[in-house]
Scaffold this motif. Structure first.
Motif, PDB file in Angstrom:
ATOM      1  N   VAL A  93      -2.761  -6.621  10.699  1.00  0.00           N
ATOM      2  CA  VAL A  93      -3.017  -7.938  10.126  1.00  0.00           C
ATOM      3  C   VAL A  93      -3.813  -7.825   8.825  1.00  0.00           C
ATOM      4  O   VAL A  93      -4.262  -8.839   8.280  1.00  0.00           O
ATOM      5  CB  VAL A  93      -3.731  -8.858  11.131  1.00  0.00           C
ATOM      6  CG1 VAL A  93      -2.881  -9.028  12.375  1.00  0.00           C
ATOM      7  CG2 VAL A  93      -5.116  -8.343  11.506  1.00  0.00           C
ATOM      8  N   SER A  94      -3.987  -6.604   8.339  1.00  0.00           N
ATOM      9  CA  SER A  94      -4.604  -6.372   7.030  1.00  0.00           C
ATOM     10  C   SER A  94      -4.168  -5.002   6.557  1.00  0.00           C
ATOM     11  O   SER A  94      -3.476  -4.268   7.276  1.00  0.00           O
ATOM     12  CB  SER A  94      -6.139  -6.433   7.122  1.00  0.00           C
ATOM     13  OG  SER A  94      -6.656  -5.252   7.712  1.00  0.00           O
ATOM     14  N   ALA A  95      -4.572  -4.642   5.359  1.00  0.00           N
ATOM     15  CA  ALA A  95      -4.323  -3.291   4.869  1.00  0.00           C
ATOM     16  C   ALA A  95      -5.135  -2.296   5.696  1.00  0.00           C
ATOM     17  O   ALA A  95      -6.149  -2.642   6.311  1.00  0.00           O
ATOM     18  CB  ALA A  95      -4.691  -3.184   3.397  1.00  0.00           C
ATOM     19  N   ALA A  96      -4.683  -1.050   5.724  1.00  0.00           N
ATOM     20  CA  ALA A  96      -5.371   0.005   6.460  1.00  0.00           C
ATOM     21  C   ALA A  96      -6.639   0.430   5.734  1.00  0.00           C
ATOM     22  O   ALA A  96      -6.796   0.232   4.523  1.00  0.00           O
ATOM     23  CB  ALA A  96      -4.443   1.200   6.646  1.00  0.00           C
ATOM     24  N   VAL A 134     -18.260  -5.315   6.078  1.00  0.00           N
ATOM     25  CA  VAL A 134     -16.900  -5.848   6.142  1.00  0.00           C
ATOM     26  C   VAL A 134     -15.985  -5.050   5.209  1.00  0.00           C
ATOM     27  O   VAL A 134     -16.258  -4.924   4.013  1.00  0.00           O
ATOM     28  CB  VAL A 134     -16.875  -7.338   5.756  1.00  0.00           C
ATOM     29  CG1 VAL A 134     -15.433  -7.847   5.691  1.00  0.00           C
ATOM     30  CG2 VAL A 134     -17.672  -8.159   6.766  1.00  0.00           C
ATOM     31  N   ALA A 135     -14.916  -4.510   5.794  1.00  0.00           N
ATOM     32  CA  ALA A 135     -13.964  -3.719   5.010  1.00  0.00           C
ATOM     33  C   ALA A 135     -12.638  -4.438   4.819  1.00  0.00           C
ATOM     34  O   ALA A 135     -11.951  -4.234   3.821  1.00  0.00           O
ATOM     35  CB  ALA A 135     -13.718  -2.361   5.688  1.00  0.00           C
ATOM     36  N   GLN A 136     -12.253  -5.280   5.794  1.00  0.00           N
ATOM     37  CA  GLN A 136     -11.006  -6.036   5.705  1.00  0.00           C
ATOM     38  C   GLN A 136     -11.153  -7.319   6.515  1.00  0.00           C
ATOM     39  O   GLN A 136     -11.873  -7.359   7.520  1.00  0.00           O
ATOM     40  CB  GLN A 136      -9.810  -5.249   6.257  1.00  0.00           C
ATOM     41  CG  GLN A 136      -9.339  -4.103   5.401  1.00  0.00           C
ATOM     42  CD  GLN A 136      -8.604  -4.541   4.152  1.00  0.00           C
ATOM     43  OE1 GLN A 136      -8.261  -5.705   4.003  1.00  0.00           O
ATOM     44  NE2 GLN A 136      -8.361  -3.612   3.243  1.00  0.00           N
ATOM     45  N   THR A 137     -10.458  -8.350   6.082  1.00  0.00           N
ATOM     46  CA  THR A 137     -10.290  -9.555   6.886  1.00  0.00           C
ATOM     47  C   THR A 137      -8.799  -9.882   6.924  1.00  0.00           C
ATOM     48  O   THR A 137      -8.029  -9.426   6.071  1.00  0.00           O
ATOM     49  CB  THR A 137     -11.061 -10.756   6.300  1.00  0.00           C
ATOM     50  OG1 THR A 137     -10.586 -11.026   4.979  1.00  0.00           O
ATOM     51  CG2 THR A 137     -12.556 -10.474   6.263  1.00  0.00           C
ATOM     52  N   GLY A 138      -8.409 -10.669   7.914  1.00  0.00           N
ATOM     53  CA  GLY A 138      -6.996 -11.028   8.007  1.00  0.00           C
ATOM     54  C   GLY A 138      -6.783 -12.046   9.105  1.00  0.00           C
ATOM     55  O   GLY A 138      -7.725 -12.552   9.715  1.00  0.00           O
ATOM     56  N   ALA A 139      -5.524 -12.314   9.384  1.00  0.00           N
ATOM     57  CA  ALA A 139      -5.148 -13.253  10.445  1.00  0.00           C
ATOM     58  C   ALA A 139      -3.815 -12.823  11.038  1.00  0.00           C
ATOM     59  O   ALA A 139      -3.056 -12.067  10.426  1.00  0.00           O
ATOM     60  CB  ALA A 139      -5.048 -14.676   9.895  1.00  0.00           C
ATOM     61  N   MET A 142       0.818  -1.203   0.000  1.00  0.00           N
ATOM     62  CA  MET A 142       0.000   0.000   0.000  1.00  0.00           C
ATOM     63  C   MET A 142       0.860   1.265   0.000  1.00  0.00           C
ATOM     64  O   MET A 142       0.555   2.243  -0.691  1.00  0.00           O
ATOM     65  CB  MET A 142      -0.936   0.013   1.220  1.00  0.00           C
ATOM     66  CG  MET A 142      -1.751   1.298   1.357  1.00  0.00           C
ATOM     67  SD  MET A 142      -2.875   1.285   2.780  1.00  0.00           S
ATOM     68  CE  MET A 142      -4.192   0.264   2.143  1.00  0.00           C
ATOM     69  N   LEU A 143       1.964   1.226   0.768  1.00  0.00           N
ATOM     70  CA  LEU A 143       2.777   2.417   0.935  1.00  0.00           C
ATOM     71  C   LEU A 143       4.095   2.361   0.172  1.00  0.00           C
ATOM     72  O   LEU A 143       4.912   3.271   0.273  1.00  0.00           O
ATOM     73  CB  LEU A 143       3.040   2.668   2.428  1.00  0.00           C
ATOM     74  CG  LEU A 143       1.762   2.911   3.261  1.00  0.00           C
ATOM     75  CD1 LEU A 143       2.114   3.129   4.711  1.00  0.00           C
ATOM     76  CD2 LEU A 143       0.989   4.103   2.716  1.00  0.00           C
ATOM     77  N   GLY A 144       4.305   1.297  -0.601  1.00  0.00           N
ATOM     78  CA  GLY A 144       5.467   1.245  -1.470  1.00  0.00           C
ATOM     79  C   GLY A 144       6.794   1.121  -0.756  1.00  0.00           C
ATOM     80  O   GLY A 144       7.799   1.694  -1.190  1.00  0.00           O
TER      81      GLY A 144
END
Length: 263
Positions: free
Chosen positions: A236-239, A194-199, A74-76
């Motif tokens: 644990v996911s993108a912002a 739901v905007a993001q999921t992760g682990a 996301m931030l390169g």
């Protein structure tokens, strides 16, 4: 590449602090100060820390940024960084966050560690991290950048205290043996969708790996993770972008929930 002078380091730190307090943005430091490198950027961060401490703020923890591939993309950037958590940044679950205190906020779901014993690198392992942890809680990090439009490179975010703003801590502490921190699933909802999921594995394969990385990184400067400190091991996911009126709820399987509303 010429190193930044101490006078320049302090000038940049003062500029970043003023930008945060006045809710304004700066051009990327990597554009305005071509001589900045990672070592110089951390010198700026430490100068910023000293300015905040002189103003009465206290360091109560540390944070790791950019541990997930999603955030690096996301931030390169291509490696983690770290910053400091101050007492003025720590908020309770269900807090109503005044958006006017921020510039261009985003939220990240994290698993916060609270340390039982100090850890100091080099040579700290994930197993030692788990043994030294008092408990973990679900958390939301509210990140913000004093750099215009988040046009940051690694040195920009390092200097800017790893783009820190606030942390919201849940109130359901768990012992590290009570939940599989690598496999624990996460759902982030924004305004009920739901905007993001992760682990947990998104943070360097295991959140404890991230904390070990931090202990070793700061150990090179003679600094330790102290007993009682809060450590944020990375998203644990993108912002997710947030603004006034947004409700954020993060749920971790077996770990609990944490939420905030932006007003």
């Amino acid at each position: 590449m010429a190193r930044l002078t101490q006078a320049t380091v302090r000038k940049i730190a003062k500029g970043l602090l003023a930008a945060e307090r006045e809710r304004r943005v700066l051009d990327p430091l990597t554009v305005t100060h071509e001589g900045i490198d990672v070592a110089s950027a951390y010198r700026v961060q430490l100068a910023l820390v000293e300015l905040r401490k002189a103003a009465g703020e206290k360091v109560v923890g540390k944070k790791i940024g950019l541990t997930s591939l999603a955030m690096q993309r996301m931030l390169g950037v291509d490696q983690p960084d770290y910053g400091h958590i101050f007492d003025t940044m720590v908020l309770e679950d269900e807090v109503r966050m005044d958006t006017g205190e921020l510039i261009q906020p985003k939220v990240e779901p994290e698993i916060a560690f609270v340390m039982e014993r100090p850890l100091k690198g080099p040579g700290v392992t994930a197993m030692q991290v788990l043994a030294a942890t008092r408990f973990v809680v679900p958390a939301i990090e509210i990140i913000d950048s004093r750099i215009r439009d988040w046009k940051i490179k690694l040195c920009d975010t390092i200097a800017d205290n790893a783009s820190s703003a606030r942390i919201v801590l849940g109130n359901t502490p768990r012992q590290v043996h009570q939940v599989d921190l690598r496999l624990v699933g996460m759902v982030l909802e924004k305004n009920g969708e739901v905007a993001q999921t992760g682990a947990g594995a998104a943070a360097l394969g295991h959140p404890a790996n991230a904390v070990a990385w931090l202990a070793n990184a700061i150990g090179a400067y003679g600094v330790a993770l102290e007993a009682g400190e809060v450590v944020m091991p990375g998203a644990v996911s993108a912002a997710v972008d947030v603004g006034k009126g947004d409700d954020i709820q993060v749920a971790f399987d077996g770990l609990g929930t944490v939420s905030t509303r932006f007003v």
